[in-house]
Design a protein around this motif. Structure first.
Motif, short mmCIF file in Angstrom:
data_model
loop_
_atom_site.label_atom_id
_atom_site.label_comp_id
_atom_site.label_asym_id
_atom_site.label_seq_id
_atom_site.Cartn_x
_atom_site.Cartn_y
_atom_site.Cartn_z
N PRO A 31 0.78 -1.24 0.00
CA PRO A 31 0.00 0.00 0.00
C PRO A 31 0.81 1.29 0.00
CG PRO A 31 -0.12 -1.06 2.15
CD PRO A 31 0.62 -2.00 1.24
N THR A 32 2.09 1.20 0.32
CA THR A 32 2.97 2.37 0.27
C THR A 32 4.39 1.91 -0.07
OG1 THR A 32 3.73 2.31 2.58
CG2 THR A 32 1.67 3.51 2.16
N VAL A 33 5.20 2.86 -0.48
CA VAL A 33 6.63 2.56 -0.69
C VAL A 33 7.25 2.09 0.62
CG1 VAL A 33 8.88 3.61 -1.18
CG2 VAL A 33 6.94 4.10 -2.68
N GLU A 34 6.87 2.72 1.72
CA GLU A 34 7.44 2.34 3.03
C GLU A 34 7.17 0.89 3.35
OE1 GLU A 34 9.91 2.99 6.13
OE2 GLU A 34 9.40 4.51 4.65
N HIS A 35 5.95 0.43 3.13
CA HIS A 35 5.63 -0.99 3.37
C HIS A 35 6.57 -1.89 2.56
CE1 HIS A 35 1.72 0.45 4.98
NE2 HIS A 35 1.53 -0.79 5.45
N ALA A 36 6.70 -1.60 1.27
CA ALA A 36 7.51 -2.45 0.39
C ALA A 36 8.98 -2.39 0.75
CB ALA A 36 7.29 -2.05 -1.06
N TYR A 37 9.47 -1.20 1.05
CA TYR A 37 10.88 -1.02 1.42
C TYR A 37 11.21 -1.83 2.67
CZ TYR A 37 15.22 1.28 2.80
OH TYR A 37 16.51 1.54 3.17
N GLN A 38 10.35 -1.76 3.65
CA GLN A 38 10.59 -2.50 4.90
C GLN A 38 10.48 -4.00 4.66
OE1 GLN A 38 11.86 -1.13 7.54
NE2 GLN A 38 11.63 0.96 6.76
N ALA A 39 9.55 -4.41 3.81
CA ALA A 39 9.39 -5.84 3.50
C ALA A 39 10.63 -6.39 2.80
CB ALA A 39 8.15 -6.06 2.65
N ILE A 51 4.42 -7.46 7.18
CA ILE A 51 4.73 -6.05 6.89
C ILE A 51 3.77 -5.50 5.85
CG2 ILE A 51 6.47 -4.49 5.93
CD1 ILE A 51 8.59 -6.39 7.23
N ARG A 52 3.49 -6.26 4.81
CA ARG A 52 2.56 -5.82 3.76
C ARG A 52 1.18 -5.53 4.33
NH1 ARG A 52 -0.85 -8.75 0.69
NH2 ARG A 52 0.18 -10.71 1.19
N LEU A 53 0.76 -6.29 5.32
CA LEU A 53 -0.56 -6.14 5.91
C LEU A 53 -0.60 -5.16 7.08
CD1 LEU A 53 -1.72 -9.88 5.80
CD2 LEU A 53 -2.28 -8.02 4.19
N ALA A 54 0.52 -4.56 7.42
CA ALA A 54 0.56 -3.59 8.52
C ALA A 54 -0.44 -2.47 8.25
CB ALA A 54 1.96 -3.02 8.67
N THR A 55 -1.12 -2.03 9.28
CA THR A 55 -2.21 -1.06 9.12
C THR A 55 -1.75 0.35 8.77
OG1 THR A 55 -2.22 -0.74 11.51
CG2 THR A 55 -3.81 -2.32 10.61
N THR A 56 -0.50 0.67 9.04
CA THR A 56 0.03 2.00 8.72
C THR A 56 1.47 1.87 8.24
OG1 THR A 56 0.97 2.42 10.91
CG2 THR A 56 -1.35 3.07 10.57
N PRO A 57 1.97 2.85 7.50
CA PRO A 57 3.38 2.83 7.12
C PRO A 57 4.31 2.86 8.33
CG PRO A 57 2.19 4.51 5.87
CD PRO A 57 1.25 3.98 6.91
N GLY A 58 3.90 3.56 9.37
CA GLY A 58 4.71 3.60 10.60
C GLY A 58 4.84 2.23 11.23
N ALA A 60 4.57 -0.60 9.55
CA ALA A 60 5.42 -1.36 8.64
C ALA A 60 6.89 -1.05 8.91
CB ALA A 60 5.07 -1.02 7.19
N LYS A 61 7.20 0.21 9.16
CA LYS A 61 8.57 0.61 9.46
C LYS A 61 9.06 -0.05 10.75
CE LYS A 61 11.49 4.68 9.80
NZ LYS A 61 11.54 6.15 9.62
N ALA A 62 8.21 -0.08 11.75
CA ALA A 62 8.57 -0.73 13.01
C ALA A 62 8.82 -2.22 12.81
CB ALA A 62 7.48 -0.51 14.06
N LEU A 63 7.97 -2.87 12.04
CA LEU A 63 8.14 -4.31 11.79
C LEU A 63 9.41 -4.57 10.99
CD1 LEU A 63 4.45 -5.27 10.92
CD2 LEU A 63 5.73 -5.96 12.96
N GLY A 64 9.67 -3.77 9.97
CA GLY A 64 10.86 -3.94 9.15
C GLY A 64 12.14 -3.61 9.90
N GLY A 65 12.02 -2.74 10.90
CA GLY A 65 13.19 -2.35 11.69
C GLY A 65 13.79 -3.49 12.49
N ARG A 66 13.08 -4.58 12.59
CA ARG A 66 13.59 -5.75 13.32
C ARG A 66 14.66 -6.49 12.53
NH1 ARG A 66 8.63 -9.42 14.10
NH2 ARG A 66 8.46 -8.84 11.91
N PHE A 67 14.75 -6.19 11.23
CA PHE A 67 15.64 -6.94 10.35
C PHE A 67 16.75 -6.06 9.83
CE2 PHE A 67 11.23 -8.47 9.66
CZ PHE A 67 11.34 -9.66 10.36
N SER A 68 17.95 -6.63 9.74
CA SER A 68 19.07 -5.91 9.12
C SER A 68 19.92 -6.90 8.34
CB SER A 68 19.88 -5.14 10.16
OG SER A 68 20.02 -5.85 11.35
#
Length: 139
Positions: A31-39, A51-58, A60-68
């Motif tokens: 739904p946003t670039v942020e969702h895809a970037y974090q995924a 991450i794709r199903l996260a309700t907000t870009p914020g 999604a960012k929090a979920l993606g932040g778990r990975f490096s």
């Protein structure tokens, strides 16, 4: 006419990675670039889906932040550009981006991101530079 967009808010919010705009990443729509970037950081399909199903870009960012991923620094700019190209396939968004003519686009922020943007006058503004590259390609 030359100018600048400083900060992706208000009438310029469409430039933000948090702006609602369907983007394709690896065959899935986000739904946003942020969702895809974090995924793109996620190690498994299950993690990408959450991450794709996260309700907000914020969120999604929090979920993606778990990975490096170990190679993330080598891939992140290329991935961001691919996602921006996907975002601006949308004709309405394309027209808005092109309406910025030759203006400088600056992702001004207050949260300290000096890589993708500029904070307190300091930063490399990579997101702004990529948006200007995409704009040039669309001309």
């Amino acid at each position: 006419m030359s100018g600048a967009v400083v900060g992706f808010v208000g009438e310029w919010a469409f430039l933000s990675n948090f702006h609602p705009a369907w983007v394709d990443f690896d065959g899935d729509l986000y739904p946003t670039v942020e969702h895809a970037y974090q995924a793109a950081k996620a190690p498994s399909r299950e993690d990408r889906t959450s991450i794709r199903l996260a309700t907000t870009p914020g969120r999604a960012k929090a979920l993606g932040g778990r990975f490096s991923p170990v190679d993330w620094e080598d891939r992140k700019v290329r991935i961001m550009k691919e996602l921006l190209v996907s975002k601006f396939i949308n004709v309405g968004l394309q027209e808005k981006l092109l309406s910025t003519e030759d203006w400088i686009l600056v992702e001004d922020n207050s949260w300290g991101d000096t890589f993708w943007g500029v904070c307190n006058g300091v930063g490399t503004n990579v997101l702004g530079l990529l948006l200007m590259e995409v704009r040039e390609t669309l001309r």
